[in-house]
Enzyme design. Structure first.
Site, mmCIF file in Angstrom:
data_model
loop_
_atom_site.group_PDB
_atom_site.id
_atom_site.type_symbol
_atom_site.label_atom_id
_atom_site.label_comp_id
_atom_site.label_asym_id
_atom_site.label_seq_id
_atom_site.Cartn_x
_atom_site.Cartn_y
_atom_site.Cartn_z
ATOM 1 N N GLY A 54 0.835 -1.197 0.000
ATOM 2 C CA GLY A 54 0.000 0.000 0.000
ATOM 3 C C GLY A 54 0.868 1.243 0.000
ATOM 4 O O GLY A 54 2.029 1.198 0.407
ATOM 5 N N GLN A 59 2.664 10.170 1.591
ATOM 6 C CA GLN A 59 3.999 9.553 1.622
ATOM 7 C C GLN A 59 4.867 9.990 0.451
ATOM 8 O O GLN A 59 6.077 9.769 0.466
ATOM 9 C CB GLN A 59 3.890 8.023 1.625
ATOM 10 C CG GLN A 59 3.322 7.453 2.922
ATOM 11 C CD GLN A 59 3.244 5.946 2.854
ATOM 12 O OE1 GLN A 59 2.286 5.396 2.321
ATOM 13 N NE2 GLN A 59 4.258 5.286 3.360
ATOM 14 N N CYS A 96 5.982 -0.151 6.999
ATOM 15 C CA CYS A 96 5.538 1.027 6.251
ATOM 16 C C CYS A 96 6.694 1.474 5.367
ATOM 17 O O CYS A 96 7.846 1.475 5.822
ATOM 18 C CB CYS A 96 5.158 2.133 7.231
ATOM 19 S SG CYS A 96 4.641 3.666 6.444
ATOM 20 N N LEU A 97 6.395 1.845 4.124
ATOM 21 C CA LEU A 97 7.469 2.270 3.218
ATOM 22 C C LEU A 97 8.168 3.541 3.712
ATOM 23 O O LEU A 97 9.280 3.830 3.286
ATOM 24 C CB LEU A 97 6.921 2.477 1.801
ATOM 25 C CG LEU A 97 6.477 1.205 1.067
ATOM 26 C CD1 LEU A 97 5.920 1.547 -0.310
ATOM 27 C CD2 LEU A 97 7.615 0.207 0.947
ATOM 28 N N HIS A 138 -4.271 1.011 7.633
ATOM 29 C CA HIS A 138 -2.942 1.632 7.689
ATOM 30 C C HIS A 138 -2.873 2.799 6.697
ATOM 31 O O HIS A 138 -2.433 3.899 7.049
ATOM 32 C CB HIS A 138 -1.877 0.576 7.375
ATOM 33 C CG HIS A 138 -0.476 1.105 7.306
ATOM 34 N ND1 HIS A 138 0.489 0.769 8.235
ATOM 35 C CD2 HIS A 138 0.125 1.949 6.416
ATOM 36 C CE1 HIS A 138 1.615 1.396 7.924
ATOM 37 N NE2 HIS A 138 1.431 2.109 6.820
ATOM 38 N N GLU A 139 -3.327 2.567 5.457
ATOM 39 C CA GLU A 139 -3.262 3.631 4.439
ATOM 40 C C GLU A 139 -4.208 4.769 4.775
ATOM 41 O O GLU A 139 -3.888 5.938 4.578
ATOM 42 C CB GLU A 139 -3.562 3.073 3.044
ATOM 43 C CG GLU A 139 -2.595 2.004 2.546
ATOM 44 C CD GLU A 139 -1.133 2.347 2.731
ATOM 45 O OE1 GLU A 139 -0.779 3.540 2.634
ATOM 46 O OE2 GLU A 139 -0.342 1.429 3.014
#
Ligand code: NI
Length: 172
Positions: A54, A59, A96-97, A138-139
């Site tokens: 995601g 971000q 998480c990215l 999360h997103e």
């Protein structure tokens, strides 16, 4: 180094914690045009290039309520998403990215029903459980300036902050 200029990551740079943009609230999307459709494709490309499940617009520095999720062969465009219903509890590992190499256990609802628009403005409802439900939530958190370590105890959160500082050589 690659010998072509092909852009495989949508040309988007993923912001890393503690970039302050990650703590900001995103705005509703009101214009559903070609630029939006292109941005959604770029988000997918950036997510795939970094092996994510995601990615949310903040971000990549865009404070708009847009996110994509791709898991188990299913892809979801989440524009102006909202939770309609939720049930149960799941406890699982999350990353998480924007936090490379950081994972933590986060408790979330086991099942959710959400409504979201696609890039054409059409409203869809999605029901998901397990990891997909976790990814949706999360997103969606990213769109309100929340990140997954906000769910942890201050002790665990501070340990992660120290680890991030060490990795980046940065300060807070
Ligand atoms: Ni994330």
């Amino acid at each position: 180094m690659a010998d072509t200029n092909e852009v495989i990551d949508g040309g988007l740079e993923i912001l890393k914690y503690p970039n302050p943009v990650l703590k900001k609230k995103s705005e509703e999307v009101t214009v559903f045009d070609e630029d939006l459709a292109k941005f959604v494709q770029d988000l997918y490309a950036a997510m795939r290039a970094h092996d994510g499940v995601g990615l949310a617009a903040p971000q990549v520095g865009v404070l708009k309520k847009i996110a994509v999720v791709e898991y188990n062969g299913s892809s979801y465009v989440l524009i102006n998403p909202r939770v309609i219903d939720q049930k149960g509890i799941q406890d699982g590992e999350e990353g998480c990215l924007s936090f490379p190499g950081i994972y933590a256990h986060v408790t979330r609802p086991e099942w959710v029903k959400i409504a979201a628009q696609d890039e054409k403005g059409e409203v869809h409802e999605y029901e998901a459980s397990g990891y997909t439900a976790r990814a949706f939530l999360h997103e969606m958190d990213h769109l309100t300036g929340k990140v997954f370590i906000d769910y942890l105890s201050s002790l665990k959160r501070n340990a992660i902050k120290k680890k991030v500082a060490k990795n980046t050589g940065g300060h807070f």
